[in-house]
Design a protein around this motif. Structure first.
Motif, PDB file in Angstrom:
ATOM      1  N   PHE A   1       0.819  -1.215   0.000  1.00  0.00           N
ATOM      2  CA  PHE A   1       0.000   0.000   0.000  1.00  0.00           C
ATOM      3  C   PHE A   1       0.858   1.272   0.000  1.00  0.00           C
ATOM      4  CE2 PHE A   1      -3.601  -2.724   1.457  1.00  0.00           C
ATOM      5  CZ  PHE A   1      -4.496  -2.353   0.466  1.00  0.00           C
ATOM      6  N   GLU A   2       1.973   1.245   0.703  1.00  0.00           N
ATOM      7  CA  GLU A   2       2.853   2.410   0.704  1.00  0.00           C
ATOM      8  C   GLU A   2       3.463   2.640  -0.673  1.00  0.00           C
ATOM      9  OE1 GLU A   2       5.713   1.779   3.754  1.00  0.00           O
ATOM     10  OE2 GLU A   2       4.259   1.933   5.404  1.00  0.00           O
ATOM     11  N   ARG A   3       3.957   1.575  -1.299  1.00  0.00           N
ATOM     12  CA  ARG A   3       4.572   1.704  -2.631  1.00  0.00           C
ATOM     13  C   ARG A   3       3.521   2.000  -3.687  1.00  0.00           C
ATOM     14  NH1 ARG A   3       5.388  -2.416  -5.920  1.00  0.00           N
ATOM     15  NH2 ARG A   3       5.194  -3.834  -4.146  1.00  0.00           N
ATOM     16  N   ASP A   4       2.336   1.421  -3.543  1.00  0.00           N
ATOM     17  CA  ASP A   4       1.264   1.681  -4.497  1.00  0.00           C
ATOM     18  C   ASP A   4       0.889   3.163  -4.492  1.00  0.00           C
ATOM     19  OD1 ASP A   4      -0.401   0.385  -6.443  1.00  0.00           O
ATOM     20  OD2 ASP A   4      -2.115   0.633  -5.108  1.00  0.00           O
ATOM     21  N   ARG A   5       0.845   3.744  -3.301  1.00  0.00           N
ATOM     22  CA  ARG A   5       0.534   5.169  -3.207  1.00  0.00           C
ATOM     23  C   ARG A   5       1.624   6.010  -3.858  1.00  0.00           C
ATOM     24  NH1 ARG A   5       1.073   9.221   0.877  1.00  0.00           N
ATOM     25  NH2 ARG A   5       2.298   7.780   2.146  1.00  0.00           N
ATOM     26  N   ALA A   6       2.882   5.607  -3.646  1.00  0.00           N
ATOM     27  CA  ALA A   6       4.000   6.317  -4.278  1.00  0.00           C
ATOM     28  C   ALA A   6       3.943   6.182  -5.795  1.00  0.00           C
ATOM     29  CB  ALA A   6       5.328   5.777  -3.754  1.00  0.00           C
TER      30      ALA A   6
ATOM     31  N   VAL B   1       1.307   5.634  -7.732  1.00  0.00           N
ATOM     32  CA  VAL B   1       0.203   6.436  -8.270  1.00  0.00           C
ATOM     33  C   VAL B   1       0.604   7.906  -8.339  1.00  0.00           C
ATOM     34  CG1 VAL B   1      -2.123   7.287  -7.764  1.00  0.00           C
ATOM     35  CG2 VAL B   1      -1.622   4.830  -7.607  1.00  0.00           C
ATOM     36  N   ALA B   2       1.224   8.398  -7.282  1.00  0.00           N
ATOM     37  CA  ALA B   2       1.675   9.791  -7.270  1.00  0.00           C
ATOM     38  C   ALA B   2       2.716  10.038  -8.356  1.00  0.00           C
ATOM     39  CB  ALA B   2       2.248  10.149  -5.897  1.00  0.00           C
ATOM     40  N   TRP B   3       3.617   9.086  -8.571  1.00  0.00           N
ATOM     41  CA  TRP B   3       4.673   9.241  -9.579  1.00  0.00           C
ATOM     42  C   TRP B   3       4.091   9.260 -10.993  1.00  0.00           C
ATOM     43  CZ3 TRP B   3       8.991  11.445  -9.511  1.00  0.00           C
ATOM     44  CH2 TRP B   3      10.049  11.120 -10.363  1.00  0.00           C
ATOM     45  N   LEU B   4       3.117   8.408 -11.252  1.00  0.00           N
ATOM     46  CA  LEU B   4       2.476   8.397 -12.568  1.00  0.00           C
ATOM     47  C   LEU B   4       1.668   9.667 -12.801  1.00  0.00           C
ATOM     48  CD1 LEU B   4       1.353   4.657 -12.710  1.00  0.00           C
ATOM     49  CD2 LEU B   4       3.050   5.751 -14.208  1.00  0.00           C
ATOM     50  N   ARG B   5       0.947  10.105 -11.792  1.00  0.00           N
ATOM     51  CA  ARG B   5       0.184  11.359 -11.940  1.00  0.00           C
ATOM     52  C   ARG B   5       1.128  12.533 -12.203  1.00  0.00           C
ATOM     53  NH1 ARG B   5      -5.067  11.230 -10.970  1.00  0.00           N
ATOM     54  NH2 ARG B   5      -5.973   9.419  -9.912  1.00  0.00           N
ATOM     55  N   ALA B   6       2.236  12.571 -11.484  1.00  0.00           N
ATOM     56  CA  ALA B   6       3.205  13.644 -11.680  1.00  0.00           C
ATOM     57  C   ALA B   6       3.803  13.599 -13.085  1.00  0.00           C
ATOM     58  CB  ALA B   6       4.314  13.543 -10.639  1.00  0.00           C
ATOM     59  N   ALA B   7       3.974  12.387 -13.624  1.00  0.00           N
ATOM     60  CA  ALA B   7       4.526  12.257 -14.976  1.00  0.00           C
ATOM     61  C   ALA B   7       3.595  12.877 -16.016  1.00  0.00           C
ATOM     62  CB  ALA B   7       4.768  10.779 -15.297  1.00  0.00           C
ATOM     63  N   PHE B   8       2.298  12.602 -15.903  1.00  0.00           N
ATOM     64  CA  PHE B   8       1.363  13.168 -16.871  1.00  0.00           C
ATOM     65  C   PHE B   8       1.230  14.678 -16.694  1.00  0.00           C
ATOM     66  CE2 PHE B   8       0.201   8.742 -17.431  1.00  0.00           C
ATOM     67  CZ  PHE B   8      -0.036   8.682 -18.792  1.00  0.00           C
ATOM     68  N   GLU B   9       1.320  15.143 -15.467  1.00  0.00           N
ATOM     69  CA  GLU B   9       1.303  16.596 -15.244  1.00  0.00           C
ATOM     70  C   GLU B   9       2.523  17.250 -15.881  1.00  0.00           C
ATOM     71  OE1 GLU B   9       1.036  17.120 -11.054  1.00  0.00           O
ATOM     72  OE2 GLU B   9      -1.013  16.332 -10.910  1.00  0.00           O
ATOM     73  N   LEU B  10       3.687  16.623 -15.715  1.00  0.00           N
ATOM     74  CA  LEU B  10       4.915  17.159 -16.300  1.00  0.00           C
ATOM     75  C   LEU B  10       4.854  17.120 -17.822  1.00  0.00           C
ATOM     76  CD1 LEU B  10       7.805  18.227 -15.801  1.00  0.00           C
ATOM     77  CD2 LEU B  10       8.571  15.829 -15.785  1.00  0.00           C
TER      78      LEU B  10
END
Length: 323
Positions: free
Chosen positions: A194-199, A201-210
């Motif tokens: 769950f900790e890595r899954d949250r990380a 998801v955040a990393w993928l969202r940040a990639a699309f934002e970038l």
């Protein structure tokens, strides 16, 4: 060092030239290599063909190589000696190598035939030995950004990396086989998941934002796991799937929304696949292409050419150690 300000009459011409050059660079084809799930088996049998393949990669001189994890078989020891051998292999690449972990390196290391290791200890060792913030592996490392640096709230996740080649954004995300370590019988595994899954998801969202902010023409995402786990592709990942949040709820809808070409590279199932298996809201997501690399007994790699100016930018060529 400060440079003198250009005369006003020159500035427009220089700016126009810079725009032209930027457009020329952006239109250039990016050529890289993807491989994974190797070497598998005893060193005397598995290392020679893998090393020969590395030499073939070196001869091709790609911009970089992406290893999508499982650098050892699921039935071999997770020893420090094995880790050292694979670190030495990454050092044989004359260019840069970006490596994202597989389940064989840590989640499955509790198995008796793997040496009965603590998976979390093996993961900590991987992070310490295989990752240096700011740069990749290989003899000529490239600069990368790590989630541990860019997003301090996710400080442990040095293995989540991103980098640019022209106008193409590359993202490595730590999603592994064995259902992404979502093992409900082990409370420690569940907590880690769950900790890595949250990380992730955040990393993928940040990639699309970038990608949106910098007007990327395409994106490449690399991970280890086959999200379908040898099953038929599904539109909605069930909640017991370790890929529900990161792939089903994040990567697929964000790719569909963005609309530009996205290539997902993974290994895990050892069979070459190059297709468009994902759906969103009952419609195929045709801009999201999947490349599953060979591996295990099939010691081959894939050369990927990216033409960012094309609506269908991906071209692949599978090769072995023979020129």
């Amino acid at each position: 060092m400060r440079f003198p300000l250009l005369p006003r009459a020159w500035r427009g011409a220089v700016a126009a030239t810079a725009v032209l050059l930027a457009g020329t660079v952006a239109a250039q084809t990016v050529r890289f290599v993807a491989l994974g799930d190797m070497p598998y088996g005893p060193p005397d049998k598995s290392y020679p063909p893998y090393r020969a393949l590395i030499e073939r990669v070196n001869a091709l001189q790609p911009a970089f190589t992406v290893h999508v994890g499982d650098f050892k078989a699921g039935s071999t020891l997770c020893s420090n000696e094995e880790f050292s051998a694979q670190l030495e292999h990454f050092g044989r690449y004359r260019g840069a190598v970006v490596y994202t972990p597989g389940d064989n390196e840590w989640t499955d290391c509790h198995r008796a035939n793997n040496g009965g290791y603590d998976p979390l200890e093996r993961l900590a060792t991987l992070r310490q030995r295989f990752y240096t913030p700011g740069r990749s592996l290989g003899q000529q490392p490239i600069a990368v950004e790590n989630q541990s640096t860019v997003m301090p709230a996710f400080a442990p996740y040095v293995e989540n990396q991103r980098w640019w080649a022209g106008d193409v954004l590359f993202v490595a995300v730590h999603i592994v086989g064995s259902n992404n370590n979502f093992e409900t019988r082990d409370p420690k595994a569940v907590a880690e998941f769950f900790e890595r899954d949250r990380a992730n998801v955040a990393w993928l969202r940040a990639a699309f934002e970038l990608a949106q902010q910098r007007n990327a023409r395409a994106m490449v995402v690399a991970m280890q796991a086959d999200p379908f786990d040898n099953q038929q592709p599904v539109e909605t990942f069930p909640r017991h799937s370790g890929f529900a949040a990161s792939i089903g709820d994040t990567l697929v809808p964000l790719a569909a929304q963005w609309g530009r070409p996205v290539l997902l590279i993974h290994g895990d199932s050892h069979v070459l696949a190059f297709d468009n298996p994902f759906k969103h809201q009952k419609k195929p997501v045709l801009n999201l292409t999947r490349l599953q690399v060979p591996g295990a007994a099939d010691v081959r790699a894939v050369e990927v050419s990216v033409d960012p100016a094309s609506s269908q930018p991906w071209t692949i060529q599978v090769f072995d150690a023979q020129p």
